[in-house]
Write a protein that holds these residues in place. Structure first.
Motif, PDB file in Angstrom:
ATOM      1  N   ARG A   4      53.125  20.491  89.564  1.00 41.97           N
ATOM      2  CA  ARG A   4      51.780  20.518  88.996  1.00 41.97           C
ATOM      3  C   ARG A   4      50.985  19.280  89.404  1.00 41.97           C
ATOM      4  O   ARG A   4      51.484  18.158  89.311  1.00 41.97           O
ATOM      5  N   LEU A   5      49.757  19.525  89.831  1.00 37.42           N
ATOM      6  CA  LEU A   5      48.836  18.460  90.204  1.00 37.42           C
ATOM      7  C   LEU A   5      47.508  18.708  89.491  1.00 37.42           C
ATOM      8  O   LEU A   5      47.143  19.854  89.224  1.00 37.42           O
ATOM      9  N   HIS A  43      49.917  18.842  80.608  1.00 34.96           N
ATOM     10  CA  HIS A  43      50.440  19.791  81.591  1.00 34.96           C
ATOM     11  C   HIS A  43      51.589  19.214  82.417  1.00 34.96           C
ATOM     12  O   HIS A  43      52.109  19.900  83.309  1.00 34.96           O
ATOM     13  N   GLY A  44      51.956  17.979  82.138  1.00 29.83           N
ATOM     14  CA  GLY A  44      53.104  17.392  82.827  1.00 29.83           C
ATOM     15  C   GLY A  44      52.939  17.316  84.332  1.00 29.83           C
ATOM     16  O   GLY A  44      53.863  17.652  85.090  1.00 29.83           O
ATOM     17  N   GLN A 124      58.763  16.794  92.207  1.00 30.08           N
ATOM     18  CA  GLN A 124      58.841  17.142  90.799  1.00 30.08           C
ATOM     19  C   GLN A 124      59.698  18.403  90.667  1.00 30.08           C
ATOM     20  O   GLN A 124      59.444  19.404  91.345  1.00 30.08           O
ATOM     21  N   GLY A 125      60.713  18.329  89.833  1.00 26.71           N
ATOM     22  CA  GLY A 125      61.558  19.489  89.577  1.00 26.71           C
ATOM     23  C   GLY A 125      62.229  20.048  90.807  1.00 26.71           C
ATOM     24  O   GLY A 125      62.446  21.259  90.903  1.00 26.71           O
ATOM     25  N   ALA A 156      57.468  18.484 103.931  1.00 24.11           N
ATOM     26  CA  ALA A 156      57.898  18.758 102.562  1.00 24.11           C
ATOM     27  C   ALA A 156      57.841  20.265 102.320  1.00 24.11           C
ATOM     28  O   ALA A 156      57.489  21.045 103.207  1.00 24.11           O
ATOM     29  N   ASP A 157      58.197  20.678 101.094  1.00 17.96           N
ATOM     30  CA  ASP A 157      58.155  22.103 100.774  1.00 17.96           C
ATOM     31  C   ASP A 157      56.737  22.652 100.823  1.00 17.96           C
ATOM     32  O   ASP A 157      56.525  23.806 101.188  1.00 17.96           O
ATOM     33  N   ARG A 158      55.779  21.855 100.399  1.00 18.38           N
ATOM     34  CA  ARG A 158      54.379  22.250 100.378  1.00 18.38           C
ATOM     35  C   ARG A 158      53.522  21.096 100.894  1.00 18.38           C
ATOM     36  O   ARG A 158      53.945  19.935 100.852  1.00 18.38           O
ATOM     37  N   ALA A 159      52.307  21.423 101.331  1.00 19.95           N
ATOM     38  CA  ALA A 159      51.387  20.392 101.822  1.00 19.95           C
ATOM     39  C   ALA A 159      50.023  20.576 101.167  1.00 19.95           C
ATOM     40  O   ALA A 159      49.489  21.686 101.128  1.00 19.95           O
TER      41      ALA A 159
END
Length: 214
Positions: A4-5, A43-44, A124-125, A156-159
């Motif tokens: 989450r961002l 929202h962490g 995160q997670g 990374a997994d996402r960009a």
């Protein structure tokens, strides 16, 4: 797992209330910063991303800059913030001079980290996200848009790419430099491209599984 961002942009921190506002602008902005912090905590989120124009001028009054920077530090409560310098933050529209500005001061004392083309990877997670940024500069929206808006390598997994430029879904008023989404949406490897600068914004747009938003 997801990550989450929280994205906020163009806060234009200043001490003097603009003519079009009837409230106390600085007080309203300090309240908004508190709200951003509450949302981030509720929202962490792994990080808060700021799309630029944190300040309305590169050298606001020291008392105003101190109030905003301290409020941001307290509101985030340790949640990291990454900022892409905007044209109002910069000296002479030159991101290379950012260390001479109040935004540069905020980064130097650790309130936030400035984003540029060099990737920053957060986690995160069990999910990793690569963050990159395109600060405002005089040639943005006037040169090959891939140089500012397209990510070519993902570590990374996402960009996620954050740019302070006139990225738009539809043409704007004649004579203004801008970059249409279609100029980059098939050229970037970023999963999510976030834009600041244009205060009108545009709705969340999807193309080939990639997201674009202002």
């Amino acid at each position: 797992m997801s990550i989450r961002l929280l994205f906020v942009t163009d806060t234009h921190g200043r001490g003097k209330t603009p003519r079009c506002r009837k409230d106390d602008f600085l007080a309203a902005l300090l309240a908004k910063i508190e709200e951003v912090g509450r949302l981030a905590k509720a929202h962490g989120v792994a990080a808060v991303l700021h799309g630029g124009d944190f300040f309305d001028a590169h050298h606001p009054a020291p008392s105003v800059a101190a109030a905003l920077l301290q409020a941001w530090r307290e509101a985030m409560g340790g949640i990291p913030t990454y900022v892409v310098p905007g044209n109002h933050d910069e000296l002479g529209q030159n991101p290379e001079l950012i260390d001479r500005t109040m935004l540069g001061l905020g980064a130097a004392v650790g309130i936030f980290r400035l984003l540029g083309p060099e990737p920053v990877v957060i986690e995160q997670g069990g999910t990793t996200v690569q963050l990159t940024g395109a600060p405002y500069h005089y040639e943005i929206d006037r040169r090959d848009p891939a140089l500012d808006y397209a990510v070519t390598e993902v570590r990374a997994d996402r960009a996620v790419h954050v740019a302070h430029g006139m990225l738009v879904r539809e043409p704007i008023y004649p004579g203004a430099p801008y970059t249409p989404l279609e100029a980059i949406w098939d050229r970037t490897a970023a999963d999510l491209t976030l834009a600041g600068h244009n205060h009108l914004g545009f709705p969340l747009t999807q193309r080939g599984g990639r997201l674009f938003y202002n």
